[in-house]
Structure formats: C-alpha cells, structure tokens
Design an enzyme around this catalytic site. Structure first.
Site, PDB file in Angstrom:
ATOM      1  N   SER A 142       0.836  -1.205   0.000  1.00 13.49           N
ATOM      2  CA  SER A 142       0.000   0.000   0.000  1.00 13.49           C
ATOM      3  C   SER A 142       0.874   1.259   0.000  1.00 13.49           C
ATOM      4  O   SER A 142       0.525   2.258  -0.629  1.00 13.49           O
ATOM      5  CB  SER A 142      -0.982  -0.002   1.171  1.00 13.49           C
ATOM      6  OG  SER A 142      -0.312   0.146   2.397  1.00 13.49           O
TER       7      SER A 142
ATOM      8  N   HIS B 219       9.429   3.000   8.560  1.00 15.77           N
ATOM      9  CA  HIS B 219       9.257   2.051   9.657  1.00 15.77           C
ATOM     10  C   HIS B 219       8.056   2.501  10.493  1.00 15.77           C
ATOM     11  O   HIS B 219       7.932   3.681  10.823  1.00 15.77           O
ATOM     12  CB  HIS B 219      10.523   2.016  10.524  1.00 15.77           C
ATOM     13  CG  HIS B 219      10.433   0.997  11.612  1.00 15.77           C
ATOM     14  ND1 HIS B 219      10.712  -0.337  11.401  1.00 15.77           N
ATOM     15  CD2 HIS B 219      10.063   1.109  12.910  1.00 15.77           C
ATOM     16  CE1 HIS B 219      10.508  -0.997  12.535  1.00 15.77           C
ATOM     17  NE2 HIS B 219      10.121  -0.153  13.454  1.00 15.77           N
TER      18      HIS B 219
HETATM   19  C1  GRF Z   1       4.378  -0.534   6.632  1.00  9.98           C
HETATM   20  O1  GRF Z   1       3.835  -0.390   7.901  1.00  9.98           O
HETATM   21  C2  GRF Z   1       5.825  -0.122   6.646  1.00  9.98           C
HETATM   22  O2  GRF Z   1       6.121   0.870   7.565  1.00  9.98           O
HETATM   23  C3  GRF Z   1       6.504  -1.368   7.070  1.00  9.98           C
HETATM   24  O3  GRF Z   1       5.790  -2.407   6.452  1.00  9.98           O
HETATM   25  C4  GRF Z   1       4.445  -1.992   6.219  1.00  9.98           C
HETATM   26  C5  GRF Z   1       4.190  -2.217   4.775  1.00  9.98           C
HETATM   27  O4  GRF Z   1       2.842  -2.067   4.453  1.00  9.98           O
HETATM   28  N1  GRF Z   1       7.913  -1.302   6.830  1.00  9.98           N
HETATM   29  P1  GRF Z   1       2.400  -2.001   2.938  1.00  9.98           P
HETATM   30  O5  GRF Z   1       2.904  -3.281   2.252  1.00  9.98           O
HETATM   31  O6  GRF Z   1       3.016  -0.788   2.341  1.00  9.98           O
HETATM   32  O7  GRF Z   1       0.914  -1.941   2.960  1.00  9.98           O
END
Ligand code: GRF
Length: 192
Positions: free
Chosen positions: A12, A102
């Site tokens: 996402s 993060h």
């Molecule tokens: C996000 O919370 C990002 O901070 C972490 O992994 C998650 C990824 O979510 N590193 P998405 O795949 O972008 O929905």
C-alpha cells in the site's frame, strides 16, 4: 531521478508512492521489485503500468539485483515494507540514496524482527502514549540510519494494536511520498 521501490508485502505504501510520483515532474518509478513472487505489490505495479520484478534472496545477496538496478540507471531506492536485509555492497553502491519507512518512532520498537504487527503489538503492550512512523536512510544495520522525518499520533486512548496499525498506516501514506519527493528532488538540485 529514477527510482526503484522494493517491497515484500501488499504494497500500500508502494502504491501511494507510485500514484504520487506519477504526477511529479523529475521522478520516475522505473521498477518495483519484490523478494516474494506472490506479494500484492507486484500486482499493484502492473496495475500502475510500472515494470515489476520478482527476485530471490540469492539475487539480492550476490549483487545480481544491484547490477540490474545499475543497468536501469536507478538513482534512488525506496524500501516500502521490504523485509530482507540490504547487503553491505548494496548500501555502499547507493550511499545516502536508500530510504525506508518504519511503523514506529525509532529508535523505539526497531531492530530485527520488528516489522508489521509485531511493532504495533509491542507498542500496545508497552502502553505507549504515542506512536507513529519514521522515514530514515538505510545503512548496514536494521533501522539505524539517519532519521529524516517522524510523524506522530496520540495512541493513549486506542484499544487495540490493530487500531494503532491502521492509524500509523494512514500517516505513512500521507507522508512517505511527500518526504521522499522532497529528499529526491533536493538531491537533484545539489548535483546541478
Ligand atoms: C508498513 O507499515 C511499513 O512501515 C513497514 O511495512 C508496512 C508495509 O505495508 N515497513 P504495505 O505493504 O506498504 O501496505
């Protein structure tokens, strides 16, 4: 500037980056790469008309992925939920040109094993009053590169880790594209 996005999951954040950069003069997403062939992010890249690539851990470690990015003349690498460690050689080849997002206020709740719901559960169990997201440069150690931006939310009234996760994700979508854009375009200005 030519950008590659690496992600392991649903993507996402990668999608938010692709949408934002499709309207940003001076930034082109030239590749979305994933170490998981079934990752939703690859489908999201296809939908956005961006080239996608599945690569193995071995290709990351051996330098084959690095070669591929160099061939594509990639300037910046954006990690968006990418779960493998970036090798030393890769970090050196893209020194100060790799950003990660993060889902906590680093240095709290960072480090190996701290990803996804593990982070939000730990934040909830620790009864933290606030949480948020951190955008940082990537170096050879997990989550320890220089911090460039943090977005914060009050989570003191939240009743579950899932609630924290969903609100932090909103922050990520809101800020990662904008902050990455500013950093990337700034780096271009400095070259000129
Ligand atoms: C996000 O919370 C990002 O901070 C972490 O992994 C998650 C990824 O979510 N590193 P998405 O795949 O972008 O929905």
């Amino acid at each position: 500037m030519r950008v590659a996005i690496l992600a392991s999951g649903s993507g996402s954040n990668a999608a938010a980056l692709m949408i934002h950069f499709s309207n940003t003069e001076g930034i082109d997403v030239v590749l979305v790469g994933s170490n998981r062939s079934s990752a939703g992010v690859l489908e999201k890249a296809n939908q956005a008309g961006v080239a996608s690539l599945h690569f193995s851990r071995e290709e990351l470690v051996s330098g084959a992925l690095l070669m591929k990015l160099k061939t594509l003349k990639v300037d910046w690498v954006l990690l968006a939920g990418f779960l493998l460690k970036i090798p030393k050689e890769f970090c050196r080849a893209f020194e100060n040109k790799i950003l990660n997002i993060h889902p906590s206020l680093l240095p709290k709740f960072g480090g190996e094993g701290m990803y996804g719901m593990n982070v939000h559960r730990a934040v909830f169990e620790a009864e933290e009053k606030e949480s948020g997201m951190t955008i940082h440069y990537v170096n050879e150690r997990y989550d320890e590169g220089a911090i460039v931006f943090q977005g914060r939310i009050d989570v003191s009234e939240f009743t579950s880790a899932e609630e924290i996760a969903s609100e932090v994700l909103k922050l990520e979508h809101e800020y990662y594209p904008r902050v990455a854009r500013e950093i990337i375009l700034d780096s271009q200005r400095n070259i000129k």
